[in-house]
Design an enzyme around this catalytic site. Sequence first.
Site, short mmCIF file in Angstrom:
data_model
loop_
_atom_site.label_atom_id
_atom_site.label_comp_id
_atom_site.label_asym_id
_atom_site.label_seq_id
_atom_site.Cartn_x
_atom_site.Cartn_y
_atom_site.Cartn_z
N LYS A 113 0.83 -1.21 0.00
CA LYS A 113 0.00 0.00 0.00
C LYS A 113 0.86 1.25 0.00
O LYS A 113 0.51 2.25 -0.63
CB LYS A 113 -0.94 0.00 1.21
CG LYS A 113 -2.05 -1.04 1.12
CD LYS A 113 -3.07 -0.81 2.23
CE LYS A 113 -4.16 -1.87 2.23
NZ LYS A 113 -5.09 -1.71 3.36
N LYS A 200 -8.22 -12.67 -6.99
CA LYS A 200 -9.33 -12.69 -6.04
C LYS A 200 -10.36 -11.63 -6.37
O LYS A 200 -10.00 -10.53 -6.79
CB LYS A 200 -8.79 -12.40 -4.63
CG LYS A 200 -8.81 -13.60 -3.71
CD LYS A 200 -8.18 -13.31 -2.37
CE LYS A 200 -8.83 -12.17 -1.60
NZ LYS A 200 -8.40 -12.12 -0.20
N LYS A 203 -12.76 -5.67 -3.49
CA LYS A 203 -13.42 -4.36 -3.43
C LYS A 203 -12.62 -3.31 -4.18
O LYS A 203 -13.16 -2.32 -4.65
CB LYS A 203 -13.45 -3.88 -1.98
CG LYS A 203 -14.42 -4.55 -1.07
CD LYS A 203 -14.25 -3.88 0.31
CE LYS A 203 -14.69 -4.77 1.42
NZ LYS A 203 -14.08 -4.38 2.70
P1 AMP Z 1 -11.48 -7.19 2.38
O1 AMP Z 1 -12.55 -7.11 1.35
O2 AMP Z 1 -10.13 -7.42 1.79
O3 AMP Z 1 -11.52 -6.06 3.37
O4 AMP Z 1 -11.73 -8.54 3.24
C1 AMP Z 1 -12.73 -8.68 4.20
C2 AMP Z 1 -12.93 -10.15 4.49
O5 AMP Z 1 -13.49 -10.82 3.35
C3 AMP Z 1 -11.64 -10.91 4.82
O6 AMP Z 1 -11.89 -11.85 5.83
C4 AMP Z 1 -11.28 -11.60 3.53
O7 AMP Z 1 -10.55 -12.77 3.71
C5 AMP Z 1 -12.65 -11.89 2.92
N1 AMP Z 1 -12.55 -11.85 1.44
C6 AMP Z 1 -12.28 -10.76 0.70
N2 AMP Z 1 -12.28 -11.06 -0.62
C7 AMP Z 1 -12.55 -12.38 -0.71
C8 AMP Z 1 -12.68 -13.30 -1.80
N3 AMP Z 1 -12.55 -12.91 -3.07
N4 AMP Z 1 -12.97 -14.60 -1.52
C9 AMP Z 1 -13.11 -15.00 -0.26
N5 AMP Z 1 -12.99 -14.19 0.82
C10 AMP Z 1 -12.72 -12.90 0.60
#
Ligand code: AMP
Length: 338
Positions: A113, A200, A203
């Site tokens: 980041k 993956k 967001k």
């Molecule tokens: P984030 O969106 O990176 O803030 O992640 C928030 C939570 O969602 C975390 O526990 C991540 O591991 C889970 N997460 C985010 N993106 C994915 C994805 N594509 N598949 C599975 N879990 C996800």
Amino acid sequence: MGRQRVLSGVQPTGSLHLGNWLGAIRNWVELQHRHDAFFCVVDLHAITVPHDPALLARQTRQTAALYLACGIDPQRATVFVQSHVPAHSELCWLLNCITPLNWLERMIQFKEKAHKQGSQTSVGLLDYPVLMAADILLYNADLVPVGDDQKQHLELARNIAQQRLNGQFAAHGETVLNVPEPLIVPEGARVMSLTDGRKKMSKSDPNDNSRINLLDAPELVRKKIKRARTDAVAGLTFDDPERPEADNLLALYALLGVGSRAAAAEECGRMGWGQFKGLLGEVVVDALRPIQQRYGELMADPSTLDGVLRQGRQRAETVAQASLERVRTALGLTPRRQ
Ligand code: AMP
Ligand code: TRP
């Protein structure tokens, strides 16, 4: 022995998507039945990179409402907003002062980041993992469900608790705070991008067509799935390294539609992409319908969400204050007399 305590949180940046639901929040819904669960919206983490204040406020409420809409039950779990409990910032400061700087400088997420932010990198971004350690240690969490990418942050929280707090500041044979264990989400729960099956779903992807947001309207969901990347092979299969998109979409169909991988493989093994995508579109729309309906009800009645977050804050504060006092005492800060 009492129930084990679980704590987790998601940043209110962007909109929650299928990956967040299937990889994180759906597990929380399971965990709340057998554990003493705390789920927070980590708004203080969201301001470690440049942000829009009006958007942050909206997305903080939206994220909390989506926790509930996905099945987090405020009667079972404590749902709250991180910044509503000032003990998070207070403990973060205390931990800052006993955490070596070089532990933070080697954090992978910080390096990535910071590379993007360049000379605008904030002190808060470097401190992000210490705030996360504070979130966890304040509640003496036993288990922290997180994705694979958060393993290093969890390890840091454990080191701060074990080597610094308990190692340097506990009376002999005692501990100041509990050392947490990560609960890493199984690989199968990873949802991949619709536009690149090797990445993956995220967001932060600038292309909104790469993800299904939990609040996307049915028409948009169908359209995104129709446009999702495909390959030139007919028939949907799992586990072919050359066909990550087929694997990802078939996994979604198994999870949200027929319920098992074997049944999905059997049903769609010979199906063409067009027919399959039509089917998958309906399955995803059906899965999101109850979440969207519940979300709509919650947003139409702000006092219910306010009440949940107020109650959550009160419960969280009681636990957090007790931990903060233990750390204050251990570090030699004088007691606050009433
Ligand atoms: P984030 O969106 O990176 O803030 O992640 C928030 C939570 O969602 C975390 O526990 C991540 O591991 C889970 N997460 C985010 N993106 C994915 C994805 N594509 N598949 C599975 N879990 C996800
Ligand atoms: N850093 C976590 C993520 O990006 C979010 C988070 C902040 C968190 N505080 C936490 C997760 C405490 C678990 C426990 O996913």
